[in-house]
Write a protein that holds these residues in place. Structure first.
Motif, PDB file in Angstrom:
ATOM      1  N   PRO A 107       0.804  -1.239   0.000  1.00  0.00           N
ATOM      2  CA  PRO A 107       0.000   0.000   0.000  1.00  0.00           C
ATOM      3  C   PRO A 107       0.831   1.280   0.000  1.00  0.00           C
ATOM      4  O   PRO A 107       0.272   2.368   0.007  1.00  0.00           O
ATOM      5  CB  PRO A 107      -0.785  -0.112   1.323  1.00  0.00           C
ATOM      6  N   TYR A 108       2.163   1.171  -0.016  1.00  0.00           N
ATOM      7  CA  TYR A 108       3.009   2.352   0.233  1.00  0.00           C
ATOM      8  C   TYR A 108       3.419   3.058  -1.064  1.00  0.00           C
ATOM      9  O   TYR A 108       3.807   2.414  -2.027  1.00  0.00           O
ATOM     10  CB  TYR A 108       4.274   1.926   1.001  1.00  0.00           C
ATOM     11  N   ARG A 130       7.449  10.533  10.437  1.00  0.00           N
ATOM     12  CA  ARG A 130       6.036  10.308  10.756  1.00  0.00           C
ATOM     13  C   ARG A 130       5.372  11.601  11.227  1.00  0.00           C
ATOM     14  O   ARG A 130       4.251  11.913  10.814  1.00  0.00           O
ATOM     15  CB  ARG A 130       5.934   9.230  11.853  1.00  0.00           C
ATOM     16  N   SER A 131       6.095  12.366  12.051  1.00  0.00           N
ATOM     17  CA  SER A 131       5.455  13.567  12.584  1.00  0.00           C
ATOM     18  C   SER A 131       5.318  14.630  11.493  1.00  0.00           C
ATOM     19  O   SER A 131       4.373  15.406  11.497  1.00  0.00           O
ATOM     20  CB  SER A 131       6.200  14.083  13.821  1.00  0.00           C
ATOM     21  N   LEU A 132       6.244  14.643  10.540  1.00  0.00           N
ATOM     22  CA  LEU A 132       6.096  15.574   9.412  1.00  0.00           C
ATOM     23  C   LEU A 132       4.902  15.214   8.523  1.00  0.00           C
ATOM     24  O   LEU A 132       4.230  16.088   7.984  1.00  0.00           O
ATOM     25  CB  LEU A 132       7.364  15.530   8.548  1.00  0.00           C
ATOM     26  N   LEU A 133       4.670  13.913   8.381  1.00  0.00           N
ATOM     27  CA  LEU A 133       3.587  13.478   7.491  1.00  0.00           C
ATOM     28  C   LEU A 133       2.214  13.704   8.113  1.00  0.00           C
ATOM     29  O   LEU A 133       1.240  13.969   7.405  1.00  0.00           O
ATOM     30  CB  LEU A 133       3.758  11.994   7.127  1.00  0.00           C
ATOM     31  N   SER A 140       2.498   2.753   7.716  1.00  0.00           N
ATOM     32  CA  SER A 140       3.915   2.819   7.351  1.00  0.00           C
ATOM     33  C   SER A 140       4.633   1.562   7.813  1.00  0.00           C
ATOM     34  O   SER A 140       4.080   0.742   8.548  1.00  0.00           O
ATOM     35  CB  SER A 140       4.564   4.047   7.996  1.00  0.00           C
ATOM     36  N   ASP A 141       5.875   1.418   7.366  1.00  0.00           N
ATOM     37  CA  ASP A 141       6.687   0.266   7.786  1.00  0.00           C
ATOM     38  C   ASP A 141       8.162   0.661   7.622  1.00  0.00           C
ATOM     39  O   ASP A 141       8.462   1.663   6.955  1.00  0.00           O
ATOM     40  CB  ASP A 141       6.354  -0.956   6.906  1.00  0.00           C
TER      41      ASP A 141
END
Lengths: 158, 160
Positions: A107-108, A130-133, A140-141
């Motif tokens: 899915p990425y 992650r925090s930016l997104l 995610s992975d």
């Protein structure tokens, strides 16, 4: 684009430059060209981007970057380009690409490589991504590499 | 692609080798005596630089020393691909995949998709041909992840 002489030069150097005091002269001799022509063609290929750079290609593991994580993110299509540019600008991200998903297995759509001396270091970097997104990221992975199976780089036939 | 700095720490590289790695990941000169010029910047002799590069290559600290090519700029293609190799066939599948000269790098990764490789071909059509050959040779499905967009800032990091 490249001509046959450029191609011969690529074939002669893709495995590495000769480790002799005058490597471009050695190539010239091997290819029956003048050293000036060899140097001129290499400079031109550098300018046009056919050669990204000339230098040492280190084995990440051997220089202490033992944890190599491919972080992968499922980011909303509308935001992926804007956010990808911000992720790519992070100084610890060495490559960042938008790629197609392969549903349902994969899915990425955003890939960012991070490196560290440990997995903890990589996962701390992933947390920053992650925090930016934010909410644009659905899942995610991190895929850690456990072995280099091959690293020869480009090899075109002679 | 951004350069990695060289971590401080507990591994075998001495100060001179670290300096070589820090200084020589790009910008190697194109001139009559490039090793002599680069050695001067590092503060060693041409002879010592040549010997050390030879040793770093022999020790596999360096995978290569020379130009890095961008195959897309010469009309070719560079594509990331992956497959699921059953554990009991992992070595056999590795050998079959690595056998193709089009496979530039191949990494084992922890995921159901446990083999990730980069195909570099001189023509755009070469990618589909290489994938078809791997699927035929291994009997496994290959997932291709061509880049749709590259995000990066070209810069070099100093050793930390």
């Amino acid at each position: 684009m490249i001509d046959d002489t450029d191609r011969a030069l690529i074939v002669a150097t893709q495995g590495g430059l000769p480790l002799v005091p005058r490597p471009y002269h050695a190539l010239a001799e091997q290819l029956a060209l003048s050293a000036d022509e060899v140097m001129h063609r290499l400079k031109t290929m550098l300018e046009t981007g056919i050669i990204r750079r000339i230098g040492a290609v280190p084995n990440h593991y051997a220089i202490g970057w033992t944890a190599n994580g491919m972080t992968v993110w499922d980011v909303a299509d509308k935001q992926v380009d804007e956010l990808g540019a911000r992720i790519g600008a992070l100084d610890f991200v060495t490559h960042c690409y938008r790629r197609p998903r392969a549903l349902p297995a994969w899915p990425y759509n955003l890939f960012a490589m991070v490196h560290g001396a440990s997995r903890d270091e990589c996962s701390a970097k992933a947390t920053e991504i992650r925090s930016l997104l934010g909410d644009a990221c659905r899942q995610s992975d991190i895929l850690y590499s456990t072995k280099i199976l091959k690293k020869s780089g480009l090899r075109i036939g002679s | 692609m951004r350069e990695l700095s060289i971590p401080q720490g507990d591994f075998m590289l001495g100060a001179v080798d670290r300096k070589i790695l820090a200084k020589l990941q790009g910008d190697f000169p194109i001139c009559e005596r490039p090793y002599a010029e680069a050695a001067g910047q590092i503060g060693i002799s041409e002879d010592e630089l040549l010997q050390r590069l030879q040793q770093l290559l022999a020790d596999k600290v360096l995978t290569r020393f020379g130009p890095m090519f961008q195959i897309e700029e010469m009309g070719g293609a560079f594509v990331l691909a992956a497959l699921v190799a059953p554990e009991e066939r992992y070595d056999e599948v590795t050998a079959l995949v690595n056998e193709l000269p089009e496979v530039a790098h191949n990494y084992r990764r922890e995921h159901a998709l446990n083999m990730w490789f980069v195909l570099a071909t001189e023509t755009k059509d070469g990618i589909a041909e290489a994938i078809a050959r791997i699927e035929r040779d291994t009997g496994l499905a290959v997932y291709a992840f061509p880049k749709e967009r590259e995000f990066f800032v070209e810069m070099k990091l100093e050793a930390r």
